[in-house]
Design a protein around this motif. Structure first.
Motif, PDB file in Angstrom:
ATOM      1  N   PRO A  56       0.831  -1.214   0.000  1.00 32.02           N
ATOM      2  CA  PRO A  56       0.000   0.000   0.000  1.00 32.02           C
ATOM      3  C   PRO A  56       0.860   1.257   0.000  1.00 32.02           C
ATOM      4  CG  PRO A  56       0.062  -0.959   2.194  1.00 32.02           C
ATOM      5  CD  PRO A  56       0.770  -1.924   1.288  1.00 32.02           C
ATOM      6  N   PRO A  57       0.447   2.306  -0.733  1.00 33.91           N
ATOM      7  CA  PRO A  57       1.241   3.538  -0.767  1.00 33.91           C
ATOM      8  C   PRO A  57       1.088   4.349   0.516  1.00 33.91           C
ATOM      9  CG  PRO A  57      -0.752   3.823  -2.040  1.00 33.91           C
ATOM     10  CD  PRO A  57      -0.745   2.382  -1.602  1.00 33.91           C
ATOM     11  N   THR A  58       2.162   5.021   0.887  1.00 34.84           N
ATOM     12  CA  THR A  58       2.135   6.000   1.973  1.00 34.84           C
ATOM     13  C   THR A  58       2.255   7.374   1.334  1.00 34.84           C
ATOM     14  OG1 THR A  58       3.195   4.467   3.514  1.00 34.84           O
ATOM     15  CG2 THR A  58       3.246   6.809   4.078  1.00 34.84           C
ATOM     16  N   ILE A  59       1.222   8.193   1.488  1.00 30.17           N
ATOM     17  CA  ILE A  59       1.185   9.492   0.821  1.00 30.17           C
ATOM     18  C   ILE A  59       1.437  10.591   1.838  1.00 30.17           C
ATOM     19  CG2 ILE A  59      -0.234  11.086  -0.527  1.00 30.17           C
ATOM     20  CD1 ILE A  59      -1.697   8.683  -1.662  1.00 30.17           C
ATOM     21  N   GLY A  60       2.376  11.464   1.513  1.00 28.08           N
ATOM     22  CA  GLY A  60       2.720  12.550   2.421  1.00 28.08           C
ATOM     23  C   GLY A  60       3.378  13.692   1.676  1.00 28.08           C
ATOM     24  N   ALA A  61       3.945  14.614   2.434  1.00 28.46           N
ATOM     25  CA  ALA A  61       4.565  15.802   1.851  1.00 28.46           C
ATOM     26  C   ALA A  61       5.953  15.474   1.324  1.00 28.46           C
ATOM     27  CB  ALA A  61       4.640  16.908   2.896  1.00 28.46           C
ATOM     28  N   ALA A  62       6.349  16.175   0.292  1.00 25.62           N
ATOM     29  CA  ALA A  62       7.697  16.015  -0.256  1.00 25.62           C
ATOM     30  C   ALA A  62       8.725  16.462   0.775  1.00 25.62           C
ATOM     31  CB  ALA A  62       7.837  16.835  -1.540  1.00 25.62           C
ATOM     32  N   GLY A  63       9.862  15.774   0.778  1.00 27.71           N
ATOM     33  CA  GLY A  63      10.941  16.153   1.676  1.00 27.71           C
ATOM     34  C   GLY A  63      10.767  15.679   3.101  1.00 27.71           C
ATOM     35  N   ARG A  64       9.741  14.890   3.371  1.00 28.52           N
ATOM     36  CA  ARG A  64       9.509  14.401   4.734  1.00 28.52           C
ATOM     37  C   ARG A  64       9.390  12.887   4.749  1.00 28.52           C
ATOM     38  NH1 ARG A  64       4.770  18.603   6.859  1.00 28.52           N
ATOM     39  NH2 ARG A  64       5.911  20.560   6.449  1.00 28.52           N
ATOM     40  N   GLU A  65       9.809  12.292   5.864  1.00 22.91           N
ATOM     41  CA  GLU A  65       9.682  10.852   6.089  1.00 22.91           C
ATOM     42  C   GLU A  65      10.259  10.042   4.924  1.00 22.91           C
ATOM     43  OE1 GLU A  65       5.616  10.016   6.983  1.00 22.91           O
ATOM     44  OE2 GLU A  65       5.609  11.249   8.806  1.00 22.91           O
ATOM     45  N   GLY A  66      11.425  10.439   4.444  1.00 22.98           N
ATOM     46  CA  GLY A  66      12.122   9.694   3.405  1.00 22.98           C
ATOM     47  C   GLY A  66      11.714  10.006   1.990  1.00 22.98           C
ATOM     48  N   ALA A  67      10.703  10.834   1.815  1.00 24.00           N
ATOM     49  CA  ALA A  67      10.274  11.185   0.454  1.00 24.00           C
ATOM     50  C   ALA A  67      11.263  12.152  -0.187  1.00 24.00           C
ATOM     51  CB  ALA A  67       8.882  11.799   0.480  1.00 24.00           C
ATOM     52  N   GLY A  68      11.338  12.130  -1.508  1.00 24.43           N
ATOM     53  CA  GLY A  68      12.214  13.051  -2.224  1.00 24.43           C
ATOM     54  C   GLY A  68      11.694  14.478  -2.205  1.00 24.43           C
ATOM     55  N   ARG A  69      12.420  15.351  -2.838  1.00 20.27           N
ATOM     56  CA  ARG A  69      12.048  16.764  -2.905  1.00 20.27           C
ATOM     57  C   ARG A  69      11.676  17.108  -4.340  1.00 20.27           C
ATOM     58  NH1 ARG A  69      14.243  19.705   1.457  1.00 20.27           N
ATOM     59  NH2 ARG A  69      14.703  21.524   0.186  1.00 20.27           N
ATOM     60  N   ILE A  70      10.764  18.052  -4.485  1.00 22.25           N
ATOM     61  CA  ILE A  70      10.343  18.511  -5.809  1.00 22.25           C
ATOM     62  C   ILE A  70      11.360  19.524  -6.340  1.00 22.25           C
ATOM     63  CG2 ILE A  70       8.524  19.637  -7.143  1.00 22.25           C
ATOM     64  CD1 ILE A  70       7.653  16.978  -6.029  1.00 22.25           C
ATOM     65  N   VAL A  71      11.760  19.331  -7.583  1.00 20.10           N
ATOM     66  CA  VAL A  71      12.702  20.249  -8.221  1.00 20.10           C
ATOM     67  C   VAL A  71      12.003  20.880  -9.419  1.00 20.10           C
ATOM     68  CG1 VAL A  71      14.972  20.540  -9.263  1.00 20.10           C
ATOM     69  CG2 VAL A  71      14.627  18.793  -7.499  1.00 20.10           C
ATOM     70  N   GLN A  72      11.772  22.189  -9.338  1.00 18.11           N
ATOM     71  CA  GLN A  72      11.133  22.904 -10.443  1.00 18.11           C
ATOM     72  C   GLN A  72      12.161  23.222 -11.522  1.00 18.11           C
ATOM     73  OE1 GLN A  72       9.330  26.649  -9.319  1.00 18.11           O
ATOM     74  NE2 GLN A  72       7.904  26.639 -11.038  1.00 18.11           N
ATOM     75  N   GLN A  73      11.678  23.363 -12.750  1.00 21.28           N
ATOM     76  CA  GLN A  73      12.529  23.629 -13.915  1.00 21.28           C
ATOM     77  C   GLN A  73      13.582  22.530 -14.088  1.00 21.28           C
ATOM     78  OE1 GLN A  73      13.673  27.885 -13.263  1.00 21.28           O
ATOM     79  NE2 GLN A  73      12.602  28.213 -15.201  1.00 21.28           N
ATOM     80  N   SER A  74      13.167  21.298 -13.905  1.00 21.75           N
ATOM     81  CA  SER A  74      14.032  20.137 -14.108  1.00 21.75           C
ATOM     82  C   SER A  74      13.194  18.976 -14.630  1.00 21.75           C
ATOM     83  CB  SER A  74      14.716  19.715 -12.800  1.00 21.75           C
ATOM     84  OG  SER A  74      15.708  20.634 -12.416  1.00 21.75           O
ATOM     85  N   LEU A  75      13.852  18.094 -15.346  1.00 18.53           N
ATOM     86  CA  LEU A  75      13.229  16.852 -15.810  1.00 18.53           C
ATOM     87  C   LEU A  75      14.163  15.700 -15.469  1.00 18.53           C
ATOM     88  CD1 LEU A  75      11.914  17.902 -19.337  1.00 18.53           C
ATOM     89  CD2 LEU A  75      10.510  17.407 -17.329  1.00 18.53           C
ATOM     90  N   GLU A  76      13.583  14.574 -15.105  1.00 14.99           N
ATOM     91  CA  GLU A  76      14.389  13.390 -14.812  1.00 14.99           C
ATOM     92  C   GLU A  76      14.719  12.679 -16.119  1.00 14.99           C
ATOM     93  OE1 GLU A  76      14.262   9.295 -12.104  1.00 14.99           O
ATOM     94  OE2 GLU A  76      12.522  10.622 -12.207  1.00 14.99           O
ATOM     95  N   ASP A  77      15.994  12.409 -16.320  1.00 19.83           N
ATOM     96  CA  ASP A  77      16.414  11.721 -17.539  1.00 19.83           C
ATOM     97  C   ASP A  77      16.036  10.238 -17.456  1.00 19.83           C
ATOM     98  OD1 ASP A  77      17.538  11.361 -19.999  1.00 19.83           O
ATOM     99  OD2 ASP A  77      19.621  11.454 -19.333  1.00 19.83           O
TER     100      ASP A  77
END
Length: 251
Positions: free
Chosen positions: A189-210
């Motif tokens: 089951p997914p654990t949904i929460g805020a970015a940058g907390r509890e092991g989640a990554g951070r959102i990067v604006q003006q970027s794309l994942e290769d």
């Protein structure tokens, strides 16, 4: 027994054709932002064991089959972008989206756009929970924690937050295409929460994942798969030759 040889060779050719097709798709998308490479796992095909006990009860192998493709969700390099609507995730996590068919899917980011109803969406569907952008709003600012703010006449106005979902086993997710993945058996089951907390990554604006495709590794795998396909074809040819010889002896 000869019919088994034909069947075994056929299963091998089909399995390795699926393997070659998967590798070709990986290579073709090696420069597609956010693309995740896939691999094919193989398993043996066994006939039912005889009812008699003892060594004769061991099942006989009838060939090999390709299982459903599994995805490699390891992160790709982040590429800078000039668009404020391009977002990527630096670290673990997926952005929940509402797919067009009404089901929930998960994305690693991409190019955002504003729908006709004023909500933010990725190519695969609206962000969930929905984020409404005010009409006539200007530039968007997205923080590392996923807070989305629109520039208005009164200044920056917070309009929502991009959540991230984490799975116990993200490798068990099923690829849907269009940069989306869906839970499958084993993902948990997914654990949904805020970015940058509890092991989640951070959102990067003006970027794309290769893409995370390793072209060199894929080409080596392609050569091995093509050789395995050719070997199965030789088994088929050898079995055909034996049948032809047997028919000649019976004349």
């Amino acid at each position: 027994m000869m019919s088994n040889a034909f069947a075994i060779a056929e299963t091998g050719m089909k399995a390795f054709q699926a393997h070659v097709d998967t590798i070709a798709n990986n290579v073709a998308n090696s420069r597609t932002p956010g693309f995740k490479s896939a691999r094919v796992e193989f398993h043996e095909l066994l006939e039912a064991a005889p009812a008699a006990p003892g060594p004769a009860a061991l099942p006989a192998m009838l060939g090999v089959a390709a299982r459903t493709r599994t995805a490699d969700f390891s992160a790709g390099h982040l590429l800078p972008s000039t668009s404020e609507l391009d977002i990527a995730i630096d670290g673990p996590g997926f952005i929940p989206v509402l797919a067009p068919d009404g089901t929930r899917a998960y994305s690693r980011g991409g190019a955002l756009h504003v729908t006709d109803s004023g909500t933010l969406a990725l190519a695969g569907g609206e962000l969930e929970p929905r984020i409404y952008v005010p009409a006539g709003g200007g530039a968007l600012h997205i923080s590392a924690e996923g807070v989305v703010a629109a520039r208005t006449a009164q200044g920056l106005q917070e309009v929502g937050r991009i959540s991230l979902a984490q799975f116990p086993d993200p490798g068990a997710l099923r690829l849907l295409g269009n940069g989306l993945a869906a839970p499958a058996e084993g993902a948990g089951p997914p654990t949904i929460g805020a970015a940058g907390r509890e092991g989640a990554g951070r959102i990067v604006q003006q970027s794309l994942e290769d893409s995370n495709v390793d072209v060199t590794r894929e080409l080596v795998s392609l050569m091995a798969a093509q050789r395995a396909y050719a070997l199965n074809a030789k088994v088929l040819q050898a079995a055909d030759g034996l049948v032809a010889s047997a028919n000649e002896l019976m004349k």
